[in-house]
Design a protein around this motif. Structure first.
Motif, PDB file in Angstrom:
ATOM      1  N   ARG A  94       0.809  -1.227   0.000  1.00 14.07           N
ATOM      2  CA  ARG A  94       0.000   0.000   0.000  1.00 14.07           C
ATOM      3  C   ARG A  94       0.836   1.268   0.000  1.00 14.07           C
ATOM      4  O   ARG A  94       0.415   2.304   0.510  1.00 14.07           O
ATOM      5  N   HIS A 118      -7.754  -6.927   2.351  1.00  9.70           N
ATOM      6  CA  HIS A 118      -6.964  -6.444   1.215  1.00  9.70           C
ATOM      7  C   HIS A 118      -7.814  -5.537   0.324  1.00  9.70           C
ATOM      8  O   HIS A 118      -7.365  -4.472  -0.110  1.00  9.70           O
ATOM      9  N   ALA A 119      -9.062  -5.971   0.075  1.00  3.43           N
ATOM     10  CA  ALA A 119      -9.966  -5.189  -0.767  1.00  3.43           C
ATOM     11  C   ALA A 119     -10.258  -3.822  -0.138  1.00  3.43           C
ATOM     12  O   ALA A 119     -10.515  -2.839  -0.843  1.00  3.43           O
ATOM     13  N   GLY A 142      -8.107  -2.067   1.272  1.00  4.02           N
ATOM     14  CA  GLY A 142      -6.883  -1.250   1.190  1.00  4.02           C
ATOM     15  C   GLY A 142      -5.979  -1.403   2.394  1.00  4.02           C
ATOM     16  O   GLY A 142      -5.051  -0.625   2.593  1.00  4.02           O
ATOM     17  N   ILE A 143      -6.238  -2.429   3.211  1.00  8.82           N
ATOM     18  CA  ILE A 143      -5.416  -2.647   4.405  1.00  8.82           C
ATOM     19  C   ILE A 143      -4.181  -3.462   4.038  1.00  8.82           C
ATOM     20  O   ILE A 143      -4.246  -4.374   3.204  1.00  8.82           O
TER      21      ILE A 143
END
Lengths: 356, 356
Positions: free
Chosen positions: A104, B214-215, B217-218
């Motif tokens: 990220r 994950h989806a 944004g972590i």
């Protein structure tokens, strides 16, 4: 007949691997506590031997991790808040870039074709890039970057941290530690060891950056973050129970390389690389993938195989020599030949004889 | 005279370790590609053998990682957005909790004294806890948690994921896979191997959670996040170049355990534990640290040493037996005795004879 592995790693093991593995067993090293005196001595010996062999400055820290792939993750977590900058021309430089995306971060890149190195001063590195990532020796294609080029780039960007992947060029590569802040490699290539150990070499600028990120509340990882690795290394330990066997064997192999002489290893490597490239340049059945000499890796030699890689691999395997297929998209059109200290000139000549 | 290690891990190695290590060398296993057919077969064999030995349901995934410590990090990164809940009564359950803090999660905990297990229904687990973390066998103090207790807790909290640390109880412990979603261990304890390999066993609920995070944004880590491990495992591979040697040896040792019989290993372990605890309960010089029988680990037996641990350790070492010191604050006041499949009843009797 035992095969001889000329793959790019895992590859042919060090001729004394069996002796070292059994020696560790005899000495009870696989049973000792990773918090005890004996482990501390072993750790100290391997670090010291690595520093001697690779001429690592005293103020750099040597950390043991699981793999070079983990090295990419750790460097990005610990040295980058938002932006890393990557020179990408193959699968492993791309992996470094993609790892930053996965974590990220907001990486940017400068790309070159797979068979080319970089014209570095053409890259526009953003002012807010915190870390410049370079794959000094691209294992997927056999393209190298010269240290003086890295140094010149560093001089243009003294505010940024520099990380280099020397996975498949250690111990051959001469790393300019004035020009880089961290480097990493694994042991199943130039050290001829079983895989399962990575080595990360970092300076205090990297440590300070990781502490700064941590203080800001950023996730820099847990047991293998730089402050944790440093704290343990200060006690001649690792945060977790490590691959003690590999740390032991690495120390023994470093000793053997020091005894043989790194300059002699380099001369041998150059000689074998010269033989290989000379053959490729004179045999249209196996043209070298990398055309320009300055970009040609000395430790990973890649040839195109117009007839397809499979019959070439088979011809060599039938004669007891295992070389690598191309990587990824080049699987069927390239072969890759590792050129590490375990590989003998006589075997290189034999391979060329078979290919002829 | 070679020492015999009754430490809690790294510990005495499997009697056939040398044979298996050399066999791997002879077969060229330390040179093979981790992307090739031979590695795929090796990977498949070890996973299958582990699943058979440990009675792992077919829908659980087996992942190879670097250490149990890495297992803690991966589970927390992949299964927790904000809050994990931890049962803490020793150094390793505390490490699990602190790892969550280090990763910038907001863990909560229920604590018990170091020599006690948990009265689980007294713990108030917050509604927003996503993961319950249990150290089934606390290696620092020798306190265990019984599976039926974990099952009862799980039934009260069917919405949460459950993770258990079985580092020092595998393969002895019977894991109830209806009650847990992931478990992990390392190979330098009950498998008598050199350290450097961790095993992580996860179900699809954990995978789904990691994909969800994950989806959003972590950061769930890079090469060893659950989706990456799953993708590679689907090809009988690992994301990075792994510790192939250890994966190979683990398969061989699983085979030997299957042949000998896990039930017989459990009976042997119970017998040795009974001898040890009976001795401690009858010798005021070495009172058992854990007083209540249901909390007493069968694989890590901890004794208090009113005279100090150093003279006791020395007495045993002078006779060729290495046992562990206490962990952390208990270093000078405890000894810890490992009770794993490699440890012979006759040697246990010999140790007790020396202590008497």
């Amino acid at each position: 007949m035992n095969n001889i592995y000329f793959t790019v790693g895992p590859t042919q093991t060090h001729p004394k691997l069996g002796e070292y593995l059994n020696e560790g067993l005899e000495k009870g090293i696989y049973s000792i506590s990773h918090r005890g005196k004996q482990f501390g001595e072993l750790f100290t010996h391997t670090v010291s031997s690595l520093k001697t062999l690779l001429n690592i400055p005293p103020d750099f820290h040597v950390f043991f991790i699981g793999s070079a792939t983990e090295g990419m993750e750790l460097i990005l977590e610990n040295c980058v808040e938002n932006k890393s900058f990557h020179f990408v021309n193959g699968a492993f430089s791309k992996r470094f870039f993609q790892t930053a995306q996965g974590l990220r971060k907001s990486p940017e890149k400068h790309e070159a074709p797979a068979d080319e190195g970089f014209d570095m001063h053409k890259a526009s590195i953003p002012a807010d890039a915190e870390l410049v990532c370079l794959t000094q020796n691209e294992t997927s294609t056999g393209v190298k970057i010269d240290m003086p080029d890295i140094r010149a780039l560093r001089l243009k960007h003294p505010d940024k941290l520099f990380a280099i992947d020397v996975v498949s060029s250690t111990p051959y590569a001469t790393v300019d530690y004035d020009a880089v802040d961290c480097s990493f490699f694994s042991v199943q290539k130039g050290f001829g060891m079983p895989s399962g150990l990575g080595v990360l070499i970092v300076n205090d600028k990297c440590i300070k950056k990781s502490e700064k990120l941590h203080a800001k509340g950023i996730n820099i990882g847990s047991f293998h973050n730089f402050p944790a690795l440093l704290k343990s290394a200060g006690k001649n330990q690792t945060p977790e129970t490590p691959n003690t066997m590999a740390i032991y064997v690495l120390g023994r192999i470093c000793d053997s390389y020091i005894k043989y002489g790194l300059e002699k290893i380099r001369t041998d490597t150059d000689l074998k690389a010269k033989l290989l490239y000379a053959f490729l340049d004179n045999n249209p059945r196996y043209p070298a993938f990398v055309k320009k000499e300055p970009w040609r890796s000395k430790t990973v030699i890649v040839a195109e195989t117009p007839e397809g890689s499979a019959p070439v691999l088979k011809r060599l395997a039938d004669n007891g020599f295992i070389v690598g297929a191309g990587y990824g998209e080049f699987k069927d059109t390239h072969i890759r030949i590792g050129n590490f200290p375990m590989h003998k000139v006589s075997d290189v000549k034999e391979i060329l004889n078979i290919l002829k």
